[in-house]
Design a protein around this motif. Sequence first.
Motif, mmCIF file in Angstrom:
data_model
loop_
_atom_site.group_PDB
_atom_site.id
_atom_site.type_symbol
_atom_site.label_atom_id
_atom_site.label_comp_id
_atom_site.label_asym_id
_atom_site.label_seq_id
_atom_site.Cartn_x
_atom_site.Cartn_y
_atom_site.Cartn_z
ATOM 1 N N TRP A 161 0.830 -1.207 0.000
ATOM 2 C CA TRP A 161 0.000 0.000 0.000
ATOM 3 C C TRP A 161 0.866 1.259 0.000
ATOM 4 O O TRP A 161 0.586 2.214 -0.719
ATOM 5 N N LYS A 162 1.909 1.249 0.825
ATOM 6 C CA LYS A 162 2.797 2.417 0.884
ATOM 7 C C LYS A 162 3.473 2.660 -0.461
ATOM 8 O O LYS A 162 3.673 3.805 -0.861
ATOM 9 N N LYS A 163 3.813 1.589 -1.139
ATOM 10 C CA LYS A 163 4.469 1.704 -2.447
ATOM 11 C C LYS A 163 3.592 2.462 -3.433
ATOM 12 O O LYS A 163 4.100 3.166 -4.324
ATOM 13 N N HIS A 164 2.286 2.358 -3.251
ATOM 14 C CA HIS A 164 1.346 3.046 -4.142
ATOM 15 C C HIS A 164 0.918 4.406 -3.584
ATOM 16 O O HIS A 164 -0.028 5.018 -4.096
ATOM 17 N N GLY A 165 1.589 4.845 -2.518
ATOM 18 C CA GLY A 165 1.324 6.186 -2.001
ATOM 19 C C GLY A 165 0.216 6.299 -0.983
ATOM 20 O O GLY A 165 -0.159 7.415 -0.598
ATOM 21 N N GLN A 171 -6.783 5.742 5.373
ATOM 22 C CA GLN A 171 -6.781 4.859 4.201
ATOM 23 C C GLN A 171 -6.489 3.409 4.579
ATOM 24 O O GLN A 171 -7.169 2.490 4.104
ATOM 25 N N PHE A 172 -5.481 3.197 5.425
ATOM 26 C CA PHE A 172 -5.172 1.830 5.861
ATOM 27 C C PHE A 172 -6.362 1.238 6.615
ATOM 28 O O PHE A 172 -6.726 0.071 6.417
ATOM 29 N N GLU A 226 -0.313 -6.394 -6.573
ATOM 30 C CA GLU A 226 0.932 -6.517 -7.338
ATOM 31 C C GLU A 226 0.642 -6.787 -8.814
ATOM 32 O O GLU A 226 1.375 -6.325 -9.699
ATOM 33 N N SER A 227 -0.413 -7.538 -9.081
ATOM 34 C CA SER A 227 -0.700 -7.927 -10.467
ATOM 35 C C SER A 227 -1.533 -6.889 -11.222
ATOM 36 O O SER A 227 -1.480 -6.831 -12.453
ATOM 37 N N THR A 228 -2.291 -6.058 -10.484
ATOM 38 C CA THR A 228 -3.184 -5.111 -11.160
ATOM 39 C C THR A 228 -2.647 -3.682 -11.185
ATOM 40 O O THR A 228 -3.145 -2.856 -11.951
ATOM 41 N N ASN A 229 -1.649 -3.385 -10.334
ATOM 42 C CA ASN A 229 -1.062 -2.036 -10.266
ATOM 43 C C ASN A 229 -2.150 -0.967 -10.137
ATOM 44 O O ASN A 229 -2.362 -0.150 -11.040
ATOM 45 N N PRO A 230 -2.868 -0.927 -9.017
ATOM 46 C CA PRO A 230 -3.979 0.019 -8.823
ATOM 47 C C PRO A 230 -3.543 1.467 -9.006
ATOM 48 O O PRO A 230 -2.463 1.855 -8.571
ATOM 49 N N GLN A 231 -4.421 2.265 -9.633
ATOM 50 C CA GLN A 231 -4.097 3.652 -9.950
ATOM 51 C C GLN A 231 -4.740 4.656 -9.001
ATOM 52 O O GLN A 231 -4.344 5.813 -8.964
ATOM 53 N N ASN A 232 -5.748 4.229 -8.260
ATOM 54 C CA ASN A 232 -6.423 5.145 -7.347
ATOM 55 C C ASN A 232 -6.980 4.373 -6.158
ATOM 56 O O ASN A 232 -6.915 3.139 -6.124
ATOM 57 N N PHE A 233 -7.521 5.114 -5.192
ATOM 58 C CA PHE A 233 -8.006 4.459 -3.975
ATOM 59 C C PHE A 233 -9.176 3.529 -4.266
ATOM 60 O O PHE A 233 -9.332 2.499 -3.615
ATOM 61 N N GLN A 238 -11.432 -2.124 -4.432
ATOM 62 C CA GLN A 238 -11.860 -3.305 -5.176
ATOM 63 C C GLN A 238 -10.913 -4.472 -4.933
ATOM 64 O O GLN A 238 -11.342 -5.625 -4.788
ATOM 65 N N ASN A 239 -9.612 -4.177 -4.855
ATOM 66 C CA ASN A 239 -8.632 -5.236 -4.585
ATOM 67 C C ASN A 239 -8.857 -5.857 -3.217
ATOM 68 O O ASN A 239 -8.694 -7.065 -3.033
ATOM 69 N N ALA A 240 -9.208 -5.017 -2.235
ATOM 70 C CA ALA A 240 -9.459 -5.526 -0.885
ATOM 71 C C ALA A 240 -10.665 -6.462 -0.881
ATOM 72 O O ALA A 240 -10.646 -7.530 -0.252
#
Length: 254
Positions: A161-165, A171-172, A226-233, A238-240
């Motif tokens: 999560w941190k890697k994506h900002g 948020q967490f 890791e596989s979808t590289n999410p672009q926004n919150f 959705q990943n969660a």
Amino acid sequence: MAENTQIKLFDDKKVRTIWDEEAEEWYFSVVDVCNVLSESAGKDPGAYWRKLKQRLKAEGSEVVTNCHGLKLPAVDGKSYKTDCLDAQGIFRLIQSIPSPKAEPFKVWMAQVAKERLDEIQDPEQGIQRALLEYRALGYSENWINQRLKSIEIRKDLTDEWKKHGLKEGVQFATLTDIIYKTWAGKTAKEYKEYKGLKKENLRDNMTNKELVLNMLAELSTKEISESTNPQNFGDHIQNAVDGATNRQKCPNGT
């Protein structure tokens, strides 16, 4: 308790602390430190600090101006803004509180700081310390193994999560609630209420099965991210959901 918030013990008295990752240092609850050093058994440590705070402010002490209002858990399980000081500030505060415990407390603080820095350099030390603490509390070896694994998986997820900002805090907590709600039907708060918990750590009060289910949900969430590289919150949300749903499919392979 928040991920960066911990309760430390000095002479069986609780001292609430919070770790500042950016500054790489602990902040300590001033009220708790006053409670330790003032030896005012039966007295209100909050009142003691308010009186001392007024005197220090009148003297122009930097201790008061350097205080930070940080959210720490209270006895009712909720978090409130609490006056906190870093180690340097606490050392200055100690000079204003005559106490035979001053020197032992300084040594204790130095040890607390050293342990954390050691864990940053070698995370395995933190795992080993947790292992000893859980054993001392009487947990079974099987539960301890599951709990330590859950700590590792949780860290991998939060690192992702941190890697994506994403930021710790709202948020967490939001994503964590979504994961819990999807697989357990309850948010973290609802889960703690269900278990009759207040300030206790929810995961420390999970059964082996609950730990495994939550680990699978968090592991799946991390792998999907890791596989979808999410672009926004919204993508992370959705990943969660997907991660916790995939977890539900894992036990029977469907």
